[in-house]
Design a protein around this motif. Structure first.
Motif, PDB file in Angstrom:
ATOM      1  N   GLY A 168      -5.865   5.567  -4.216  1.00  0.00           N
ATOM      2  CA  GLY A 168      -4.754   4.709  -4.626  1.00  0.00           C
ATOM      3  C   GLY A 168      -4.691   3.438  -3.793  1.00  0.00           C
ATOM      4  O   GLY A 168      -4.448   2.345  -4.322  1.00  0.00           O
ATOM      5  N   ILE A 169      -4.925   3.570  -2.493  1.00  0.00           N
ATOM      6  CA  ILE A 169      -4.926   2.389  -1.622  1.00  0.00           C
ATOM      7  C   ILE A 169      -6.079   1.461  -2.007  1.00  0.00           C
ATOM      8  O   ILE A 169      -5.915   0.244  -2.077  1.00  0.00           O
ATOM      9  N   TYR A 170      -7.254   2.047  -2.263  1.00  0.00           N
ATOM     10  CA  TYR A 170      -8.405   1.219  -2.644  1.00  0.00           C
ATOM     11  C   TYR A 170      -8.157   0.513  -3.980  1.00  0.00           C
ATOM     12  O   TYR A 170      -8.540  -0.649  -4.146  1.00  0.00           O
ATOM     13  N   ARG A 171      -7.516   1.197  -4.900  1.00  0.00           N
ATOM     14  CA  ARG A 171      -7.205   0.600  -6.199  1.00  0.00           C
ATOM     15  C   ARG A 171      -6.330  -0.645  -6.031  1.00  0.00           C
ATOM     16  O   ARG A 171      -6.497  -1.644  -6.736  1.00  0.00           O
ATOM     17  N   ASP A 172      -5.406  -0.595  -5.062  1.00  0.00           N
ATOM     18  CA  ASP A 172      -4.503  -1.724  -4.834  1.00  0.00           C
ATOM     19  C   ASP A 172      -5.141  -2.845  -4.013  1.00  0.00           C
ATOM     20  O   ASP A 172      -4.974  -4.023  -4.320  1.00  0.00           O
ATOM     21  N   LEU A 173      -5.883  -2.489  -2.953  1.00  0.00           N
ATOM     22  CA  LEU A 173      -6.359  -3.488  -1.995  1.00  0.00           C
ATOM     23  C   LEU A 173      -7.825  -3.898  -2.170  1.00  0.00           C
ATOM     24  O   LEU A 173      -8.204  -4.968  -1.705  1.00  0.00           O
ATOM     25  N   LYS A 174      -8.634  -3.053  -2.742  1.00  0.00           N
ATOM     26  CA  LYS A 174     -10.079  -3.297  -2.874  1.00  0.00           C
ATOM     27  C   LYS A 174     -10.726  -3.610  -1.524  1.00  0.00           C
ATOM     28  O   LYS A 174     -11.597  -4.452  -1.405  1.00  0.00           O
ATOM     29  N   SER A 175     -10.306  -2.898  -0.481  1.00  0.00           N
ATOM     30  CA  SER A 175     -10.809  -3.116   0.871  1.00  0.00           C
ATOM     31  C   SER A 175     -12.073  -2.284   1.100  1.00  0.00           C
ATOM     32  O   SER A 175     -12.140  -1.107   0.735  1.00  0.00           O
TER      33      SER A 175
ATOM     34  N   THR B  77     -11.356   0.785   3.290  1.00  0.00           N
ATOM     35  CA  THR B  77     -10.813   1.924   2.547  1.00  0.00           C
ATOM     36  C   THR B  77     -11.914   2.639   1.779  1.00  0.00           C
ATOM     37  O   THR B  77     -11.931   3.862   1.702  1.00  0.00           O
ATOM     38  N   LEU B  78     -12.856   1.874   1.235  1.00  0.00           N
ATOM     39  CA  LEU B  78     -13.987   2.480   0.543  1.00  0.00           C
ATOM     40  C   LEU B  78     -14.826   3.315   1.517  1.00  0.00           C
ATOM     41  O   LEU B  78     -15.300   4.399   1.175  1.00  0.00           O
ATOM     42  N   GLY B  79     -14.977   2.822   2.734  1.00  0.00           N
ATOM     43  CA  GLY B  79     -15.680   3.584   3.769  1.00  0.00           C
ATOM     44  C   GLY B  79     -14.954   4.871   4.110  1.00  0.00           C
ATOM     45  O   GLY B  79     -15.576   5.922   4.302  1.00  0.00           O
ATOM     46  N   LEU B  80     -13.623   4.810   4.190  1.00  0.00           N
ATOM     47  CA  LEU B  80     -12.838   6.020   4.442  1.00  0.00           C
ATOM     48  C   LEU B  80     -12.996   7.021   3.304  1.00  0.00           C
ATOM     49  O   LEU B  80     -13.071   8.230   3.533  1.00  0.00           O
ATOM     50  N   LEU B  81     -13.055   6.525   2.069  1.00  0.00           N
ATOM     51  CA  LEU B  81     -13.286   7.416   0.924  1.00  0.00           C
ATOM     52  C   LEU B  81     -14.642   8.114   1.047  1.00  0.00           C
ATOM     53  O   LEU B  81     -14.759   9.306   0.737  1.00  0.00           O
ATOM     54  N   ALA B  82     -15.646   7.391   1.503  1.00  0.00           N
ATOM     55  CA  ALA B  82     -16.973   7.988   1.681  1.00  0.00           C
ATOM     56  C   ALA B  82     -16.948   9.065   2.769  1.00  0.00           C
ATOM     57  O   ALA B  82     -17.550  10.134   2.617  1.00  0.00           O
TER      58      ALA B  82
END
Length: 153
Positions: free
Chosen positions: A87-94, A97-102
Motif C-alpha cells: 500500500g505504501i509503495y502504491r502511494d509513494l512509488k519509492s 519501499t520496493l526494496g523492503l517488499l523484496a
C-alpha cells in the motif's frame, strides 16, 4: 487503513496460523511418509546390516512442533507487513519501499521453506530439529515484530 485495524488483522492472522500449525498435524494420519509423525523403532532382534532406524530423541517431536509454530507466526507477521508496504509503495512509488517488499518476500520464502509441517506435506523430510535450527526462526520473529512496530508508527 487505521493503525488499530492493522493490529487486529495482524493478531488474527497470527492466531489463525498458530491454530493451523496445531490442527493440521493432529488431523494427518500417524504413519504418513515424510512428516515424522510416526516414530520408527529398531526391530526387536537388533539392527543387523543397518536395517531399520533408531527412534527419534525424546524432545525431537516437541522441537519440530515449536519450529512449526514459530514459522507460522513468522508467516502471520509477514503477510500483513507485505500488505502494508504494498500500500505504501502504491502511494509513494519509492525504490526503498520496493526494496523492503523484496526483503519481506525473501523472509516469507524462508518461513515457508523452513517450516517442518509444510516440508512434510510436500513430501520432503524435515530432518533432525534441535535448538540450533530454532534460533534463526526466533531471531526472524524478533526482527519481524520490530519491523511491524516501526511500520505502524
Amino acid at each position: 487503513m487505521e493503525k488499530k485495524n492493522l493490529i487486529w488483522i495482524i493478531l488474527i492472522t497470527v492466531i489463525l496460523l498458530v491454530i493451523i500449525s496445531f490442527a493440521v498435524p493432529a488431523l494427518m494420519p500417524a504413519g504418513q511418509a515424510g512428516t515424522g509423525q510416526a516414530l520408527r523403532q529398531q526391530p526387536a532382534g537388533g539392527n543387523p546390516a543397518g536395517q531399520g532406524q533408531q527412534a527419534q530423541p525424546a524432545g525431537q517431536e516437541e522441537a519440530k512442533q515449536l519450529k512449526t509454530v514459530i514459522s507460522f507466526i513468522n508467516l502471520g507477521l509477514l503477510i500483513p507487513l507485505f500488505i502494508i508496504y504494498a500500500g505504501i509503495y502504491r502511494d509513494l512509488k519509492s525504490s526503498f519501499t520496493l526494496g523492503l517488499l523484496a526483503v519481506i518476500f525473501a523472509l516469507g520464502m524462508y518461513a515457508v521453506t523452513s517450516n517442518p509441517l509444510l516440508i512434510g506435506l510436500l513430501g520432503g523430510r524435515a530432518g533432525d530439529i534441535g535448538i540450533f535450527q530454532i534460533i534463526p526462526d526466533l531471531c526472524t520473529t524478533v526482527a519481524l515484530i520490530i519491523l511491524v512496530r516501526i511500520s505502524l508508527e
